[in-house]
Write an enzyme that holds these catalytic residues in place. Structure first.
Site, PDB file in Angstrom:
ATOM      1  CD  GLN A 104     -31.843   7.308  -7.709  1.00  0.00           C
ATOM      2  OE1 GLN A 104     -32.383   6.836  -6.876  1.00  0.00           O
ATOM      3  NE2 GLN A 104     -30.892   6.450  -7.995  1.00  0.00           N
ATOM      4  CB  CYS A 110     -30.432   5.819  -4.377  1.00  0.00           C
ATOM      5  SG  CYS A 110     -29.814   4.189  -3.784  1.00  0.00           S
ATOM      6  CG  HIS A 267     -33.722   2.566  -3.052  1.00  0.00           C
ATOM      7  ND1 HIS A 267     -33.092   3.163  -4.112  1.00  0.00           N
ATOM      8  CD2 HIS A 267     -34.769   3.279  -2.816  1.00  0.00           C
ATOM      9  CE1 HIS A 267     -33.551   4.520  -4.282  1.00  0.00           C
ATOM     10  NE2 HIS A 267     -34.709   4.679  -3.429  1.00  0.00           N
ATOM     11  CG  ASN A 294     -37.885   5.963  -2.819  1.00  0.00           C
ATOM     12  OD1 ASN A 294     -36.510   6.100  -3.457  1.00  0.00           O
ATOM     13  ND2 ASN A 294     -38.378   4.876  -3.280  1.00  0.00           N
ATOM     14  CD1 TRP A 296     -35.217   6.383  -7.050  1.00  0.00           C
ATOM     15  CD2 TRP A 296     -36.810   4.775  -7.000  1.00  0.00           C
ATOM     16  NE1 TRP A 296     -34.770   5.164  -7.583  1.00  0.00           N
ATOM     17  CE2 TRP A 296     -35.632   4.320  -7.223  1.00  0.00           C
ATOM     18  CE3 TRP A 296     -38.043   4.033  -6.823  1.00  0.00           C
ATOM     19  CZ2 TRP A 296     -35.434   2.947  -7.629  1.00  0.00           C
ATOM     20  CZ3 TRP A 296     -37.844   2.783  -6.933  1.00  0.00           C
ATOM     21  CH2 TRP A 296     -36.697   2.084  -7.083  1.00  0.00           C
ATOM     22  CD  GLU A 560      43.326  11.593  -6.306  1.00  0.00           C
ATOM     23  OE1 GLU A 560      43.304  12.548  -5.289  1.00  0.00           O
ATOM     24  OE2 GLU A 560      43.194  12.009  -7.412  1.00  0.00           O
ATOM     25  CD  GLU A 565      41.106   3.963 -12.558  1.00  0.00           C
ATOM     26  OE1 GLU A 565      42.277   4.083 -13.327  1.00  0.00           O
ATOM     27  OE2 GLU A 565      41.237   4.783 -11.470  1.00  0.00           O
ATOM     28  CG  ASP A 598      35.573  13.724  -4.262  1.00  0.00           C
ATOM     29  OD1 ASP A 598      36.885  13.915  -3.860  1.00  0.00           O
ATOM     30  OD2 ASP A 598      35.253  14.168  -5.230  1.00  0.00           O
ATOM     31  CD  GLU A 609      39.163  10.899  -0.591  1.00  0.00           C
ATOM     32  OE1 GLU A 609      39.087  12.187  -0.311  1.00  0.00           O
ATOM     33  OE2 GLU A 609      39.400  10.484  -1.635  1.00  0.00           O
ATOM     34  CB  SER A 632      16.886 -15.216  -2.278  1.00  0.00           C
ATOM     35  OG  SER A 632      17.067 -14.352  -1.151  1.00  0.00           O
ATOM     36  CD  GLU A 639      12.839  -9.020   8.089  1.00  0.00           C
ATOM     37  OE1 GLU A 639      13.187  -8.140   8.620  1.00  0.00           O
ATOM     38  OE2 GLU A 639      12.177 -10.255   8.511  1.00  0.00           O
ATOM     39  CG  ASP A 703      20.880  27.490  12.451  1.00  0.00           C
ATOM     40  OD1 ASP A 703      20.754  26.356  11.845  1.00  0.00           O
ATOM     41  OD2 ASP A 703      19.869  28.452  12.146  1.00  0.00           O
TER      42      ASP A 703
END
Length: 722
Positions: A104, A110, A267, A294, A296, A560, A565, A598, A609, A632, A639, A703
């Site tokens: 190390q 380690c 360690h 170890n 190290w 239309e 609108e 549309d 429509e 709210s 949900e 298809d």
């Protein structure tokens, strides 16, 4: 950090396609950062130049972001050098890769080095991670590569051989042999995988063990270890399992401090052997020993059975040779099993396949792998302590089909291991990400609901307790536990402890016998929408007559209306409904409504429509009120799943739409506000877009096989008008 739909979901689709093509397997690993080792090496050889990796450059950005960042004094004198600039005769591997090749440096990794030391015990595993056909002589081009398991896939990571040095010495991992560089380059590749060297600071040995093998890890606390722990450890090593152990440091300030017997708290150590040998002094006396290392490369145990202890005089020469005993300050040492249990706090065993270590038989296990994601406001419901949102977590249906061959106490049961792993948190540290506290619960599915792939609702979890669950929620990369349950059908619910925490995860299920696990709602289906029939002459309601009058006033002689609108017309009516608490429809929502209704391509709506549209809006309005949070005027994003499911029933001929969890995630990210609520305008906009896109798809799917092929222009035409 949250992903955008165009990022995360497209990447996920690409990964799924790659897997179908065999990509991500050991024989065909994914190319990390899109780099092809062979092609890059060949290109450099042809140009007679050394490879420089621009995806992980020799700059401070690759070192780190905080302690090793640009403002740190630690990095000012670091120089990136190639091995040929460090010593005269560099070699990739000297005399075979061994655990003494890992020492190390100035990085708190380690845990990684302990795992590498374990890896060197098994050549087949080692050279899977560290390809052997690499050197600094023949075909040298300054480019190397390593392979790691990463969240279900094997990836090939390419690096150049420029390594951080200080005064011509390696700063991080090094070998005991000054001219050997495989371990330093392996560390660099692993750092690249996670974004920087600093990202490797601190961790559990099991994390690297799994990234080297694709295995699954089980933990044992010494205080709660089974009586047969010595046998378990010995059999684990015989089966090629990797093992690490550590001593908890209760006082943070004393982290990585030595005890009076030479052990280091906080360690990571490697367990490299478990043996039993005879004393020469007593005929039948046996001693159980454990060998540890170890990282190290120094600092060893000084108690009984340490390198120079008197206990070794009680062993014969043959026994000493069997144990490969040697007096050297190399970081490796023996100790008795009793001292091992007394001094160490926990042990981690990474099983290449999760064999049942508690008994004498080797089992073959099957594995199911599922990728998932918790999305704030949609599928990040938290643990069972939060009943209002827990049910929204991702759910996975588990079918245990065959019982074990050797039942315990004549109990018919199936053995399996569940592993929940959170993804990318180490890589995202520089953005402030920490490990979530994660866990899972398992619920038994009633027989009458077998085969039903619908998401379990809140009422189910309120009425049923879990059949099994992980011992505790914990802030590790992975939570793993072994179970035995009767054959049948179950639901696994992985979650973070707190709700609203967003991240990706990998759920793996290993079982002794055949099993299947799959995410609930993993398909998208739809029935063809059937427009509501126009009212027959003379059957107009009073409301219809009022709308005809208003419509005629706004539409004029052309009969239309435009999007502007339509906005004025709808908002006149909606504004009178105080329960909705809405500012009205936006112009964008009204444009989407026109795109949906549309039929003649004029960009306007005629009376028929518009009437069809208004019938939809009225039905959806009723659903919105039903799920609306009290007073709210909005719906909680959690949900939204139920509200959408109810709403789409309004425009199909029979129960039809089945959206997958990824679509619910997208809907939440697209339409919820910062408070994770969805207002009326956004709710309607979502449903309009959903139906419009399905209609468009079905128009192309002539298809009826559930797939379409579009040119770039067709795709743009389809999505831009929706």
């Amino acid at each position: 950090m949250p992903y955008t739909p165009s990022g995360f979901f497209c990447d996920r689709l690409i990964r799924e396609r790659e897997r179908r093509d065999g990509e991500g397997s050991l024989g065909k690993p994914l190319r990390f950062s899109g780099q092809d080792f062979t092609a890059l090496k060949q290109e450099c050889l042809q140009k007679k130049s050394l490879f420089e990796d621009d995806t992980f450059p020799a700059t401070v950005e690759s070192l780190g972001y905080k302690e090793l960042g640009a403002k740190s004094n630690k990095v000012k004198n670091i120089v990136w050098k190639r091995p040929k600039e460090i010593c005269e005769n560099p070699e990739f591997i000297v005399g075979g890769a061994s655990r003494t090749d890992i020492c190390q440096g100035d990085l708190g990794d380690c845990w990684l080095l302990a795992a590498i030391a374990c890896l060197t015990l098994y050549e087949k595993l080692l050279y899977r991670v560290v390809p052997q056909e690499q050197s600094f002589s023949e075909g040298y081009a300054g480019v190397f590569h390593f392979q790691f398991w990463r969240y279900g896939d094997w990836v090939d990571v390419v690096i150049d051989d420029r390594i951080p040095t200080f005064n011509n010495q390696l700063v991080f991992t090094k070998s005991a042999e000054r001219n050997e560089f495989w371990s330093a380059l392996l560390e660099k590749a692993y750092a690249k995988l996670h974004g920087s060297y600093e990202a490797l600071k601190g961790g559990n040995t099991t994390e690297a063990m799994e990234d080297f093998t694709g295995g699954v890890t089980e933990f044992y606390e010494m205080k709660e270890a089974p009586k047969e722990l010595n046998k378990i450890m010995k059999k684990a090593l015989e089966r090629g399992s990797l093992m690490g152990c550590s001593i908890d440091s209760l006082v943070p300030a004393r982290f990585e401090t030595r005890t009076t017997t030479g052990l280091v708290k906080g360690h990571a150590y490697s367990v490299t052997a478990v043996q039993e040998c005879k004393h020469t002094t007593t005929k039948d006396s046996k001693v159980r020993l454990v060998r540890l290392r170890n990282p190290w490369g120094q600092v060893e145990w000084t108690g009984p059975w340490s390198d120079n202890s008197k206990e070794w005089t009680s062993l014969s020469k043959d026994e000493k040779e069997k144990l490969q005993h040697q007096n050297a300050e190399d970081g490796e040492f023996w100790m008795s099993f009793e001292d091992f249990k007394k001094n160490f706090t926990k042990i981690e065993i990474c099983n290449l396949t999760p064999d049942a270590l508690e008994d004498d038989k080797i089992h073959k296990w099957t594995v199911s792998v599922n990728e998932g994601r918790w999305v704030r406001g949609c599928s990040a419901g938290g643990c069972r302590n939060y009943p209002d949102t827990f049910w929204t977590n991702p759910q996975y249906r588990l079918r245990l089909l065959e019982e074990d061959d050797d039942p315990e106490d004549n109990e018919v049961a199936c053995s399996f291991v569940v592993s929940l792993m959170q993804k990318n948190r180490r890589k995202e540290r520089k953005m402030g990400a920490n490990l979530f506290t994660i866990g899972f619960a398992i619920y038994e599915v009633p027989k009458e609901m077998h085969g039903n792939k619908q998401h379990m609702q809140k009422d189910f979890f309120l009425a049923n307790s879990s059949k099994a669950r992980c011992k505790s929620y914990i802030n590790l990369r992975e939570v793993t536990q072994r179970f035995r349950l009767s054959p049948g059908e179950y639901v696994i619910v992985p979650s973070t402890y707190e709700p609203h925490q967003e991240g990706e995860f990998l759920l793996r299920v290993f079982s002794e016998k055949r099993n299947t696990s799959e995410e609930i709602e993993n398909r998208i289906e739809a029935d063809h929408p059937v427009p509501a029939p126009a009212s027959a002459v003379g059957e107009e309601s009073e409301e219809d007559q009022k709308f005809r009058t208003i419509f005629q006033e706004i539409a004029g002689d052309e009969m239309e209306i435009t999007a502007n609108e339509l906005k004025n017309l709808l908002n006149k009516v909606v504004s009178k409904n105080q329960e909705l608490n809405t500012e009205g429809f936006s112009l964008e929502t009204c444009r989407s409504m026109i795109a949906l209704m549309d039929m003649d391509g004029t960009g306007r709506l005629n009376l028929q429509e518009f009437r069809h549209l208004w019938n939809k809006v009225k039905q959806w309005q009723g659903i919105f009120k039903h799920y609306s949070v009290e007073q709210s005027g909005s719906i909680s994003s959690y949900e939204m799943r139920n509200a959408v499911n109810d709403a789409v029933m309004c425009f199909v001929s029979r129960p039809g739409y089945r959206l997958n969890n990824q679509l619910y995630d997208i809907i939440t990210m697209r339409y919820a506000n910062e408070s994770m609520n969805i207002d009326f305008d956004s709710f309607i906009s979502c449903l309009v877009r959903l139906e419009a896109m399905f209609r468009a798809f079905q128009a192309f799917d002539q298809d009826g096989d559930g797939s379409i092929r579009l040119s770039a222009l067709e795709w743009l035409q389809l999505t831009m008008y929706a």
